[in-house]
Design a protein around this motif. Sequence first.
Motif, PDB file in Angstrom:
ATOM      1  N   GLY A 178      -3.843   0.843  -8.706  1.00  0.00           N
ATOM      2  CA  GLY A 178      -2.959  -0.401  -8.234  1.00  0.00           C
ATOM      3  C   GLY A 178      -3.081  -0.753  -6.771  1.00  0.00           C
ATOM      4  N   GLU A 179      -2.754  -1.974  -6.217  1.00  0.00           N
ATOM      5  CA  GLU A 179      -3.005  -2.416  -4.821  1.00  0.00           C
ATOM      6  C   GLU A 179      -1.633  -2.548  -4.214  1.00  0.00           C
ATOM      7  OE1 GLU A 179      -5.427  -5.735  -2.182  1.00  0.00           O
ATOM      8  OE2 GLU A 179      -5.463  -5.653  -4.534  1.00  0.00           O
ATOM      9  N   CYS A 180      -1.499  -1.839  -2.987  1.00  0.00           N
ATOM     10  CA  CYS A 180      -0.434  -2.153  -1.964  1.00  0.00           C
ATOM     11  C   CYS A 180      -0.971  -2.867  -0.828  1.00  0.00           C
ATOM     12  CB  CYS A 180       0.379  -0.944  -1.404  1.00  0.00           C
ATOM     13  SG  CYS A 180       0.617   0.297  -2.681  1.00  0.00           S
ATOM     14  N   GLY A 181      -0.480  -4.237  -0.795  1.00  0.00           N
ATOM     15  CA  GLY A 181      -1.232  -4.796   0.429  1.00  0.00           C
ATOM     16  C   GLY A 181      -0.203  -5.790   1.346  1.00  0.00           C
TER      17      GLY A 181
ATOM     18  N   SER B 192      13.495   2.120 -13.921  1.00  0.00           N
ATOM     19  CA  SER B 192      14.554   2.925 -13.124  1.00  0.00           C
ATOM     20  C   SER B 192      13.956   4.094 -12.242  1.00  0.00           C
ATOM     21  CB  SER B 192      15.658   3.392 -14.368  1.00  0.00           C
ATOM     22  OG  SER B 192      16.578   4.009 -13.371  1.00  0.00           O
ATOM     23  N   THR B 193      12.997   4.919 -12.886  1.00  0.00           N
ATOM     24  CA  THR B 193      12.228   5.921 -12.221  1.00  0.00           C
ATOM     25  C   THR B 193      11.755   5.427 -11.063  1.00  0.00           C
ATOM     26  OG1 THR B 193      12.174   7.056 -14.341  1.00  0.00           O
ATOM     27  CG2 THR B 193      10.898   7.836 -12.297  1.00  0.00           C
ATOM     28  N   LEU B 194      11.189   4.416 -11.079  1.00  0.00           N
ATOM     29  CA  LEU B 194      10.188   3.925 -10.119  1.00  0.00           C
ATOM     30  C   LEU B 194      11.064   3.371  -8.657  1.00  0.00           C
ATOM     31  CD1 LEU B 194       7.526   3.003  -9.133  1.00  0.00           C
ATOM     32  CD2 LEU B 194       7.845   0.670 -10.181  1.00  0.00           C
ATOM     33  N   GLN B 195      12.212   2.963  -9.176  1.00  0.00           N
ATOM     34  CA  GLN B 195      13.138   2.536  -8.106  1.00  0.00           C
ATOM     35  C   GLN B 195      13.690   3.622  -7.286  1.00  0.00           C
ATOM     36  OE1 GLN B 195      15.927   0.054 -10.387  1.00  0.00           O
ATOM     37  NE2 GLN B 195      14.757  -1.915 -10.287  1.00  0.00           N
ATOM     38  N   HIS B 196      13.989   4.683  -8.085  1.00  0.00           N
ATOM     39  CA  HIS B 196      14.391   5.786  -7.139  1.00  0.00           C
ATOM     40  C   HIS B 196      13.287   6.415  -6.398  1.00  0.00           C
ATOM     41  CE1 HIS B 196      17.628   5.718 -10.221  1.00  0.00           C
ATOM     42  NE2 HIS B 196      18.349   6.100  -9.281  1.00  0.00           N
ATOM     43  N   LEU B 197      12.222   6.457  -6.936  1.00  0.00           N
ATOM     44  CA  LEU B 197      11.130   6.956  -5.992  1.00  0.00           C
ATOM     45  C   LEU B 197      10.790   6.331  -4.730  1.00  0.00           C
ATOM     46  CD1 LEU B 197       8.172   7.954  -8.610  1.00  0.00           C
ATOM     47  CD2 LEU B 197       9.382   9.427  -7.122  1.00  0.00           C
ATOM     48  N   VAL B 198      10.897   5.144  -5.016  1.00  0.00           N
ATOM     49  CA  VAL B 198      10.191   3.980  -3.872  1.00  0.00           C
ATOM     50  C   VAL B 198      11.445   3.744  -2.981  1.00  0.00           C
ATOM     51  CG1 VAL B 198       9.046   2.015  -2.879  1.00  0.00           C
ATOM     52  CG2 VAL B 198       8.507   3.252  -4.970  1.00  0.00           C
ATOM     53  N   PRO B 199      11.611   3.721  -1.599  1.00  0.00           N
ATOM     54  CA  PRO B 199      12.736   3.552  -0.772  1.00  0.00           C
ATOM     55  C   PRO B 199      12.910   1.896  -0.702  1.00  0.00           C
ATOM     56  CG  PRO B 199      11.334   4.979   0.457  1.00  0.00           C
ATOM     57  CD  PRO B 199      10.452   4.696  -0.820  1.00  0.00           C
TER      58      PRO B 199
ATOM     59  N   ILE C 246       4.617  -1.218  -2.343  1.00  0.00           N
ATOM     60  CA  ILE C 246       4.335  -0.049  -2.887  1.00  0.00           C
ATOM     61  C   ILE C 246       5.123   0.027  -4.420  1.00  0.00           C
ATOM     62  CG2 ILE C 246       5.183   2.593  -2.862  1.00  0.00           C
ATOM     63  CD1 ILE C 246       5.126   2.398   0.148  1.00  0.00           C
ATOM     64  N   ILE C 247       5.966  -0.671  -4.540  1.00  0.00           N
ATOM     65  CA  ILE C 247       6.594  -0.700  -5.973  1.00  0.00           C
ATOM     66  C   ILE C 247       5.599  -1.548  -6.675  1.00  0.00           C
ATOM     67  CG2 ILE C 247       8.451  -2.027  -7.410  1.00  0.00           C
ATOM     68  CD1 ILE C 247      10.404  -1.480  -5.498  1.00  0.00           C
TER      69      ILE C 247
ATOM     70  N   LEU D  42       6.704  -6.352 -10.119  1.00  0.00           N
ATOM     71  CA  LEU D  42       6.774  -7.421 -11.413  1.00  0.00           C
ATOM     72  C   LEU D  42       8.243  -7.376 -11.754  1.00  0.00           C
ATOM     73  CD1 LEU D  42       3.465  -5.947 -12.788  1.00  0.00           C
ATOM     74  CD2 LEU D  42       3.871  -7.837 -11.387  1.00  0.00           C
ATOM     75  N   GLN D  43       8.801  -6.273 -11.910  1.00  0.00           N
ATOM     76  CA  GLN D  43       9.992  -6.285 -12.515  1.00  0.00           C
ATOM     77  C   GLN D  43      11.231  -6.921 -11.773  1.00  0.00           C
ATOM     78  OE1 GLN D  43      11.278  -5.244 -15.605  1.00  0.00           O
ATOM     79  NE2 GLN D  43      13.254  -5.993 -14.910  1.00  0.00           N
ATOM     80  N   SER D  44      11.000  -7.118 -10.531  1.00  0.00           N
ATOM     81  CA  SER D  44      11.913  -7.942  -9.596  1.00  0.00           C
ATOM     82  C   SER D  44      11.459  -9.460  -9.799  1.00  0.00           C
ATOM     83  CB  SER D  44      11.792  -7.614  -8.183  1.00  0.00           C
ATOM     84  OG  SER D  44      12.333  -8.218  -7.285  1.00  0.00           O
ATOM     85  N   CYS D  45      10.237  -9.768  -9.857  1.00  0.00           N
ATOM     86  CA  CYS D  45       9.968 -11.233 -10.090  1.00  0.00           C
ATOM     87  C   CYS D  45      10.550 -11.492 -11.668  1.00  0.00           C
ATOM     88  CB  CYS D  45       8.519 -11.378 -10.335  1.00  0.00           C
ATOM     89  SG  CYS D  45       7.950 -11.211  -8.471  1.00  0.00           S
ATOM     90  N   ARG D  46      10.443 -10.562 -12.778  1.00  0.00           N
ATOM     91  CA  ARG D  46      10.908 -11.091 -13.826  1.00  0.00           C
ATOM     92  C   ARG D  46      12.293 -11.161 -13.909  1.00  0.00           C
ATOM     93  NH1 ARG D  46       8.628  -6.023 -15.705  1.00  0.00           N
ATOM     94  NH2 ARG D  46       6.545  -6.608 -16.699  1.00  0.00           N
ATOM     95  N   GLU D  47      13.176 -10.681 -12.957  1.00  0.00           N
ATOM     96  CA  GLU D  47      14.688 -10.831 -12.870  1.00  0.00           C
ATOM     97  C   GLU D  47      14.863 -12.308 -12.139  1.00  0.00           C
ATOM     98  OE1 GLU D  47      17.622  -7.680 -12.046  1.00  0.00           O
ATOM     99  OE2 GLU D  47      17.097  -8.357 -10.018  1.00  0.00           O
ATOM    100  N   TRP D  48      13.895 -12.584 -10.991  1.00  0.00           N
ATOM    101  CA  TRP D  48      14.035 -13.924 -10.373  1.00  0.00           C
ATOM    102  C   TRP D  48      13.632 -14.938 -11.351  1.00  0.00           C
ATOM    103  CZ3 TRP D  48      16.238 -15.104  -5.945  1.00  0.00           C
ATOM    104  CH2 TRP D  48      16.208 -14.158  -4.666  1.00  0.00           C
ATOM    105  N   ILE D  49      12.707 -14.939 -12.111  1.00  0.00           N
ATOM    106  CA  ILE D  49      12.556 -16.031 -13.192  1.00  0.00           C
ATOM    107  C   ILE D  49      13.716 -16.264 -14.166  1.00  0.00           C
ATOM    108  CG2 ILE D  49      10.939 -16.446 -15.203  1.00  0.00           C
ATOM    109  CD1 ILE D  49       8.636 -15.253 -13.540  1.00  0.00           C
TER     110      ILE D  49
END
Length: 355
Positions: free
Chosen positions: A47-50, A85-92, A98-99, A274-281
Amino acid sequence: MALQASYQKKVFQFNFKARTSRGLMRDKVSWFIAVWDDANPNLKGIGECGPLPGLSPDDRPDFEQVLQDVLNKLSSHSLQHFNTSTLQHLVPSGFPSIIFGLETALLDLQNGGKRLIFDNDFTKGKSIPINGLIWMGDLDFMLHQLSDKVAQGFTCIKMKVGGLNFDREMDVLEYMRKRFYREQLTIRLDANGAFKTDEVLFRLEELSRFKIHSIEQPIKQGQPEMEELCRKSPIPIAFDEELIGIEGEEAKRKLLTRLKPAYIILKPTLHGGLQSCREWISLAESAGIGWWITSALESSIGLNAICQFTANYPVTLPQGLGTGAIYEDNIPSPLRVKKGEIHYDDSLAWDLSGV
């Protein structure tokens, strides 16, 4: 069986002078995450963080340390039990890139480590229509880009405005409409928040005579004038920067309900993955607001993930996914742009030797 991860930093060099209203960019930094299960260390997801300099909330000095801390925590998790849910707890909070990098690396790993992030028609040959991007520069440079994009088959052109002399930008638009009237080009503008609040309506009126489809972020995000501007603008307004830092479904709904933009433009690297973008859509569609998805200067790794994510939806508008050819040293991939569309040519191989 526990997850393991590492990262590598890479600097990409632009093959032209990439200028926006925020200034000139000569290179772009990305951090690549590799994730694997310790029971099978040869199978890896990438994965890429940019984060974008001067724009991303995670463009900050401690980015690399935060990234390392997040990856260190992965060893207490298994791939089988990993979820959003795990991802959201891992990343500040405040580290959307990073997400995005981590969730796409995990999806890649789950799907066999072949850069096949989603199982849809994109990687089976179906293309996605995209806009052709015209970067800021002198008049000759912009007109040369324009002619190239039309010759390449683009029917939707996106042009950066607000960073040069306004009259010069108007000249380009006038040339575009007169020179290519037969092509019936759709024109999108992106101001990156460059217009001042006391001049923006006048400038939008001037621009509107060129039959503009939409304008991204005419003024800086977070300003109270945006609500009235969305009501009065003669050009439909699209939000980009306005969405940065808005987290949680209720906060997103409130913003869209209060400001009522015509469109939102989603960048997973900037807007929470991606999950946040799903929510926005979902929220946008419920409110009758249009949307499209745009890359944020990612290399082929991030662009590939965004294309595959986009293909999960019934695409009707051209998307902003044509940035793969901007680097001298991009990662060789199956992604190809032809006749104003991006597609995945599975006869071509990935070359990850530089990652």
